[in-house]
Design a protein around this motif. Sequence first.
Motif, PDB file in Angstrom:
ATOM      1  N   THR A 118       0.829  -1.215   0.000  1.00 36.93           N
ATOM      2  CA  THR A 118       0.000   0.000   0.000  1.00 36.93           C
ATOM      3  C   THR A 118       0.864   1.266   0.000  1.00 36.93           C
ATOM      4  OG1 THR A 118      -0.183  -0.033   2.431  1.00 36.93           O
ATOM      5  CG2 THR A 118      -1.924  -1.122   1.189  1.00 36.93           C
ATOM      6  N   THR A 119       2.031   1.202   0.653  1.00 40.25           N
ATOM      7  CA  THR A 119       2.932   2.359   0.670  1.00 40.25           C
ATOM      8  C   THR A 119       3.432   2.678  -0.730  1.00 40.25           C
ATOM      9  OG1 THR A 119       3.640   1.794   2.927  1.00 40.25           O
ATOM     10  CG2 THR A 119       5.037   3.313   1.680  1.00 40.25           C
ATOM     11  N   LEU A 120       3.679   1.634  -1.523  1.00 39.85           N
ATOM     12  CA  LEU A 120       4.145   1.812  -2.899  1.00 39.85           C
ATOM     13  C   LEU A 120       3.167   2.664  -3.707  1.00 39.85           C
ATOM     14  CD1 LEU A 120       5.901   1.160  -5.385  1.00 39.85           C
ATOM     15  CD2 LEU A 120       4.699  -1.037  -5.555  1.00 39.85           C
ATOM     16  N   PHE A 121       1.879   2.457  -3.489  1.00 41.31           N
ATOM     17  CA  PHE A 121       0.860   3.160  -4.281  1.00 41.31           C
ATOM     18  C   PHE A 121       0.387   4.470  -3.654  1.00 41.31           C
ATOM     19  CE2 PHE A 121       0.517  -1.232  -5.795  1.00 41.31           C
ATOM     20  CZ  PHE A 121       0.577  -1.025  -7.164  1.00 41.31           C
ATOM     21  N   PHE A 122       0.356   4.508  -2.312  1.00 42.80           N
ATOM     22  CA  PHE A 122      -0.231   5.670  -1.647  1.00 42.80           C
ATOM     23  C   PHE A 122       0.788   6.535  -0.895  1.00 42.80           C
ATOM     24  CE2 PHE A 122      -3.556   2.380  -1.867  1.00 42.80           C
ATOM     25  CZ  PHE A 122      -4.509   3.071  -2.606  1.00 42.80           C
ATOM     26  N   GLY A 123       2.006   6.042  -0.753  1.00 38.37           N
ATOM     27  CA  GLY A 123       3.027   6.811  -0.046  1.00 38.37           C
ATOM     28  C   GLY A 123       2.977   6.666   1.455  1.00 38.37           C
ATOM     29  N   SER A 124       2.027   5.865   1.967  1.00 40.03           N
ATOM     30  CA  SER A 124       1.929   5.617   3.410  1.00 40.03           C
ATOM     31  C   SER A 124       1.167   4.315   3.641  1.00 40.03           C
ATOM     32  CB  SER A 124       1.221   6.776   4.128  1.00 40.03           C
ATOM     33  OG  SER A 124      -0.116   6.898   3.671  1.00 40.03           O
ATOM     34  N   SER A 291       9.542   1.698   9.249  1.00 41.42           N
ATOM     35  CA  SER A 291      10.566   2.032   8.245  1.00 41.42           C
ATOM     36  C   SER A 291      10.030   3.014   7.204  1.00 41.42           C
ATOM     37  CB  SER A 291      11.057   0.767   7.536  1.00 41.42           C
ATOM     38  OG  SER A 291      11.697  -0.097   8.438  1.00 41.42           O
ATOM     39  N   TYR A 292       8.772   2.853   6.819  1.00 41.13           N
ATOM     40  CA  TYR A 292       8.168   3.695   5.787  1.00 41.13           C
ATOM     41  C   TYR A 292       7.853   5.085   6.345  1.00 41.13           C
ATOM     42  CZ  TYR A 292       7.680  -1.144   4.580  1.00 41.13           C
ATOM     43  OH  TYR A 292       7.951  -2.470   4.392  1.00 41.13           O
ATOM     44  N   VAL A 293       7.421   5.117   7.606  1.00 38.63           N
ATOM     45  CA  VAL A 293       7.136   6.397   8.268  1.00 38.63           C
ATOM     46  C   VAL A 293       8.416   7.229   8.353  1.00 38.63           C
ATOM     47  CG1 VAL A 293       6.491   7.463  10.485  1.00 38.63           C
ATOM     48  CG2 VAL A 293       5.183   5.514   9.619  1.00 38.63           C
ATOM     49  N   MET A 294       9.514   6.581   8.755  1.00 40.87           N
ATOM     50  CA  MET A 294      10.771   7.306   8.953  1.00 40.87           C
ATOM     51  C   MET A 294      11.429   7.690   7.630  1.00 40.87           C
ATOM     52  SD  MET A 294      12.113   5.268  12.339  1.00 40.87           S
ATOM     53  CE  MET A 294      13.619   6.178  12.589  1.00 40.87           C
ATOM     54  N   MET A 295      11.302   6.845   6.605  1.00 39.04           N
ATOM     55  CA  MET A 295      11.858   7.193   5.300  1.00 39.04           C
ATOM     56  C   MET A 295      11.077   8.348   4.668  1.00 39.04           C
ATOM     57  SD  MET A 295      14.639   5.760   4.294  1.00 39.04           S
ATOM     58  CE  MET A 295      14.638   5.956   2.506  1.00 39.04           C
ATOM     59  N   ARG A 296       9.755   8.352   4.847  1.00 40.73           N
ATOM     60  CA  ARG A 296       8.957   9.473   4.323  1.00 40.73           C
ATOM     61  C   ARG A 296       9.361  10.763   5.019  1.00 40.73           C
ATOM     62  NH1 ARG A 296       2.396   9.995   3.351  1.00 40.73           N
ATOM     63  NH2 ARG A 296       2.417  12.236   2.951  1.00 40.73           N
TER      64      ARG A 296
END
Length: 498
Positions: A118-124, A291-296
């Motif tokens: 979902t992060t790949l498509f929505f950014g989060s 990981s996705y929260v911190m990379m964003r």
Amino acid sequence: MSEEKIITDNHNKITLMALVMMIFTTVFGFANSTVAFYLMGYSSILFYLVAAVLFFIPFALMMAEYGAAIKSDEGSGMYQWLEVSVSPRFAFIGTFMWFASYIIWLVSTSAKVWIPFTTLFFGSDQTGNFGFAGLNATQVIGLLSCLWMILVTVVSIKGVKGIVRVTSLGGLAVMSLNAILLVISGIALALRHGEMAQPLHHFLTSPNPSYQQPLGVMSFAVFAIFAYGGLEVLGGMVDKTHNPEKTFPRGIIISAVVITLGYAIGILCWGISTNWQTVLAKSTTNMGNISYVMMRNLGDVLGQSLGLSAATSNTIGLWFARYTGLGMFLAYSGAFFTLTYSPLKTLILGTPKSMWPAKMTKLNKNDMPSFAMMLQCGVVIVIILLASFASTDASAFYNILTLMANVSMTLPYLFLVYAFPKFKHNRDIVKPFEVYKSPRLTTVISWVVFLVVLGANVFTLIQPVLENGDIQSTIWMLMGPLLFGLLGIVWYQRRARK
């Protein structure tokens, strides 16, 4: 052997630098630094250092001695190591527990794979919004996880290995995230004149409320041990190493220094861009999506440091998160396809054939144990459904899955460490490679490592009960090891009678 043959063999041996690189790529995990910062902040560096000294170095050298003395054709030689050192019964139960840890990993990862998707498509991470047709988010995630498990099992049974080659790109993408973190953090630090988002005066205390009490702090030890996981595969490298008596111990120690430094630098880099209270204190943040929260946030901070508008900075952050999602999704997929059949084949082919019904060990035309894989799929689906329908909060669901995987993956180490002094005392075993030459030192170090691993797991298990009265989390963490341990004992007793 001819002189030419000896020279050729020496050229094919693993050098010190190559050994260090192999150990680094096997053990080092990008997500370990993000989880560490989320749970313990800068103080996690101390835990990783202690884990390197009290677990990584001594345990890796034990695995090296096992592997050099007792060869196995089936990847992990765990059954052979334990059988020769202790007994067939102990070996089977230990190996069965090791296999069970991968069952729990399949359960955990089949749910987590939807976060990078979902992060790949929505950014989060959007998995918390998966409620549909009267089902809550965790129940929908559970059903999707079951479909994923069925898909991967069917594809793996057909022997479609090309997918694994494609998803190996995910491994490269994840490795590149370390370089991105280092470079972007350096740029942000320079542009902000050395100002850290998370002040360094919090170096010895955790910013996470759940990890500020002594019990919570000690329970983090299991994460530190898990960060050095995968060491059992090192046993097969000893006889392939040039001058192993000197090269292997040096390689282990250098690897420990490099990996610990890597984790320490990574954790410090996260402090450059991430303020815990501002970025990580939200209820939607968990061990699955950290990981996705911190990379964003890293991308967002880069934009702000360059003086860009809030909208542009946010866009940069979105693409950082999407790149992370792509890499992690491919990496998870590749690992999932491999681990759907690899540990299972090791279990049924690396233990005596008499322990299994004929249809369990039968391989199809693609060299896959198709019946055993379908049975495994069924077991994983049952556990997924039980876990997902027992929880209503997506964040709590991902946190407990992470803890379940950590406990189940580290407990089998106890079998290997317990057996090591017995392996050393067995004079019938030829030991071409030895680091532990003093019987007393062997016993002391074995007990230290045993107690470190046991203590870390005990603290992890009792923390939810004693601090929050959350007995359900403890039961979930215990369920896998207890059920599979009991199943291993019963199965061995029944097959042994036959």
